[in-house]
Motif scaffolding. Structure first.
Motif, PDB file in Angstrom:
ATOM      1  N   ARG A   4      59.970 -25.011  15.605  1.00  0.00           N
ATOM      2  CA  ARG A   4      58.639 -24.592  16.082  1.00  0.00           C
ATOM      3  C   ARG A   4      58.444 -23.090  16.015  1.00  0.00           C
ATOM      4  O   ARG A   4      57.327 -22.612  16.115  1.00  0.00           O
ATOM      5  CB  ARG A   4      58.455 -24.990  17.552  1.00  0.00           C
ATOM      6  CG  ARG A   4      58.722 -26.423  17.854  1.00  0.00           C
ATOM      7  CD  ARG A   4      57.513 -27.267  17.594  1.00  0.00           C
ATOM      8  NE  ARG A   4      57.864 -28.670  17.603  1.00  0.00           N
ATOM      9  CZ  ARG A   4      57.012 -29.634  17.269  1.00  0.00           C
ATOM     10  NH1 ARG A   4      55.781 -29.335  16.901  1.00  0.00           N
ATOM     11  NH2 ARG A   4      57.397 -30.883  17.280  1.00  0.00           N
ATOM     12  N   ASP A  44      55.525 -30.561  22.423  1.00  0.00           N
ATOM     13  CA  ASP A  44      56.350 -31.774  22.412  1.00  0.00           C
ATOM     14  C   ASP A  44      56.323 -32.527  23.742  1.00  0.00           C
ATOM     15  O   ASP A  44      57.092 -33.469  23.928  1.00  0.00           O
ATOM     16  CB  ASP A  44      57.796 -31.423  22.037  1.00  0.00           C
ATOM     17  CG  ASP A  44      58.011 -31.378  20.527  1.00  0.00           C
ATOM     18  OD1 ASP A  44      57.251 -32.036  19.795  1.00  0.00           O
ATOM     19  OD2 ASP A  44      58.945 -30.692  20.081  1.00  0.00           O
ATOM     20  N   HIS A  99      62.282 -24.483  20.564  1.00  0.00           N
ATOM     21  CA  HIS A  99      62.990 -25.183  19.482  1.00  0.00           C
ATOM     22  C   HIS A  99      62.765 -24.530  18.109  1.00  0.00           C
ATOM     23  O   HIS A  99      61.644 -24.199  17.731  1.00  0.00           O
ATOM     24  CB  HIS A  99      62.587 -26.659  19.446  1.00  0.00           C
ATOM     25  CG  HIS A  99      63.273 -27.448  20.515  1.00  0.00           C
ATOM     26  ND1 HIS A  99      62.718 -28.563  21.100  1.00  0.00           N
ATOM     27  CD2 HIS A  99      64.487 -27.270  21.115  1.00  0.00           C
ATOM     28  CE1 HIS A  99      63.557 -29.044  22.011  1.00  0.00           C
ATOM     29  NE2 HIS A  99      64.634 -28.276  22.042  1.00  0.00           N
ATOM     30  N   HIS A 111      57.387 -23.929  23.064  1.00  0.00           N
ATOM     31  CA  HIS A 111      58.764 -23.971  23.568  1.00  0.00           C
ATOM     32  C   HIS A 111      59.698 -23.368  22.531  1.00  0.00           C
ATOM     33  O   HIS A 111      59.244 -22.921  21.488  1.00  0.00           O
ATOM     34  CB  HIS A 111      59.172 -25.386  23.977  1.00  0.00           C
ATOM     35  CG  HIS A 111      59.190 -26.390  22.870  1.00  0.00           C
ATOM     36  ND1 HIS A 111      58.048 -26.847  22.248  1.00  0.00           N
ATOM     37  CD2 HIS A 111      60.214 -27.049  22.261  1.00  0.00           C
ATOM     38  CE1 HIS A 111      58.370 -27.733  21.316  1.00  0.00           C
ATOM     39  NE2 HIS A 111      59.676 -27.867  21.294  1.00  0.00           N
ATOM     40  N   HIS A 151      59.874 -31.615  28.206  1.00  0.00           N
ATOM     41  CA  HIS A 151      60.647 -31.680  26.963  1.00  0.00           C
ATOM     42  C   HIS A 151      61.743 -30.602  26.952  1.00  0.00           C
ATOM     43  O   HIS A 151      62.820 -30.807  26.401  1.00  0.00           O
ATOM     44  CB  HIS A 151      59.663 -31.523  25.816  1.00  0.00           C
ATOM     45  CG  HIS A 151      60.240 -31.321  24.470  1.00  0.00           C
ATOM     46  ND1 HIS A 151      60.878 -32.319  23.772  1.00  0.00           N
ATOM     47  CD2 HIS A 151      60.282 -30.225  23.659  1.00  0.00           C
ATOM     48  CE1 HIS A 151      61.275 -31.852  22.599  1.00  0.00           C
ATOM     49  NE2 HIS A 151      60.941 -30.592  22.508  1.00  0.00           N
TER      50      HIS A 151
HETATM   51 ZN   LIG Z   1      60.834 -29.547  20.655  1.00  0.00          ZN
END
Ligand SMILES: [Zn+2]
Length: 319
Positions: A84, A184, A81, A79, A165
């Motif tokens: 990450r 996540d 974020h 994803h 998430h």
């Molecule tokens: Zn995340």
């Protein structure tokens, strides 16, 4: 005494553990800091998640290089974020893969998310000046993507399991070792961050899809590797429980015409006996409750977190 903002007061280095879960299957966990991993193909590597900066990514790659010197062909990002993805340049991967929706989210809010996460979790941003810019995927997909590993190493199947998430999370499945990198979407003994989440989808159909793999190794976004079907089921159900309690507690106050602050207090009281001591619980909960509240207000697409909005919600709920 006022609580320090988010994880800004968390400065202690975490102990990292590299585990070999099966032949050529690696997971690095770090006491609740974001997890990473890798799977060996016949003559290349597939890496999962990139950490917050190139320097943090290099620390992981140094450990991985004690076991294999194969080149990194694929970097899979579950994803968008910042903690990450912003270390991606250190991998020098031929392909960077995300879902279509993750690409859209990077376009829409990648920069704001970078600023917000830097403020919330400064310790994770080792040598932030080395980040070359936003991380962009080289390939994206809507529902499924298969990587053939070559030899008798099987395949890695990437799949979008539904909104959770974030709007665009994917999981990575290695059938041969029954290993699932769940990003996540699942946390093992770490609190959930749900500030960009879809609580109703995530706690129902999305987690059902994740559970249907019957994985024997599950690497969640944070926390220890869950081993054995019983333990992976438990990690998934614990994640679902956290979400359902939030929906119930926030929903109760919202329906009664109460305030966001009351919803936060009710949720905190309901969750803290079980989850209060877990990593990032106090950090996440204000943002989590705000997003559940927004969902009850029928705000489907998550509002963008900025440093200003972070502080506003924090001061209102944890101040
Ligand atoms: Zn995340």
């Amino acid at each position: 005494m006022a609580k320090p903002f988010a994880s800004a007061g968390d400065l202690a280095e975490k102990k990292e553990t590299l585990e070999i879960l099966a032949d050529g299957v690696y997971a690095l966990t770090a006491e609740g800091d974001p997890n990473v991993g890798a799977i060996e193909g016949e003559d290349f590597l597939v890496c999962f998640e990139a950490r917050a900066t190139p320097a943090a990514a290099r620390d992981w790659l140094t450990k991985l290089r004690e076991h294999t010197d194969k080149p990194i062909k694929y970097l899979v990002l579950t994803h968008y974020h910042a903690v990450r993805v912003l270390g991606a340049s250190a991998f020098e991967a031929e392909h960077i893969i995300t879902s279509d929706t993750t690409r859209k989210l990077i376009e829409e809010r990648g920069k704001q998310d970078w600023d917000s996460e830097f403020g919330r979790m400064p310790r994770l941003f080792k040598k932030p000046e080395e980040i070359p810019g936003l991380t962009w995927p080289t390939e994206t997909f809507a529902d499924e993507y298969t990587i053939e590993l070559g030899g008798d190493r099987g395949t890695v199947e990437l799949k979008f399991c539904g909104r959770g998430h974030t709007a665009g999370d994917i999981v990575a499945w290695h059938e041969k070792s029954k290993t699932l990198f769940a990003g996540d979407l699942v946390e093992a003994e770490a609190a959930l961050y749900t500030g960009d989440a879809f609580h109703f989808d995530w706690s129902s159909t999305t987690l059902d899809t994740v559970k249907a793999y019957r994985s024997e190794n599950l690497i969640g976004g944070r926390g220890a590797v869950a081993k054995g079907v019983e333990a992976t089921d438990a990690a998934i159900e614990q994640t679902r429980h956290f979400l359902k309690v939030m929906i119930e507690e926030v929903g109760k106050v919202h329906k009664a015409g109460g305030s966001l602050k009351e919803a936060f207090e009710g949720t905190h009281a309901a969750l803290s006996p079980q989850f209060g001591k877990w990593p990032i619980f106090e950090h996440c909960l204000p943002f989590d409750v705000q997003r559940v509240w927004d969902e009850f207000d029928n705000i489907d697409w998550p509002r963008i977190w900025t440093m200003e909005r972070d502080k506003e919600v924090w001061d209102l709920l944890q101040g």
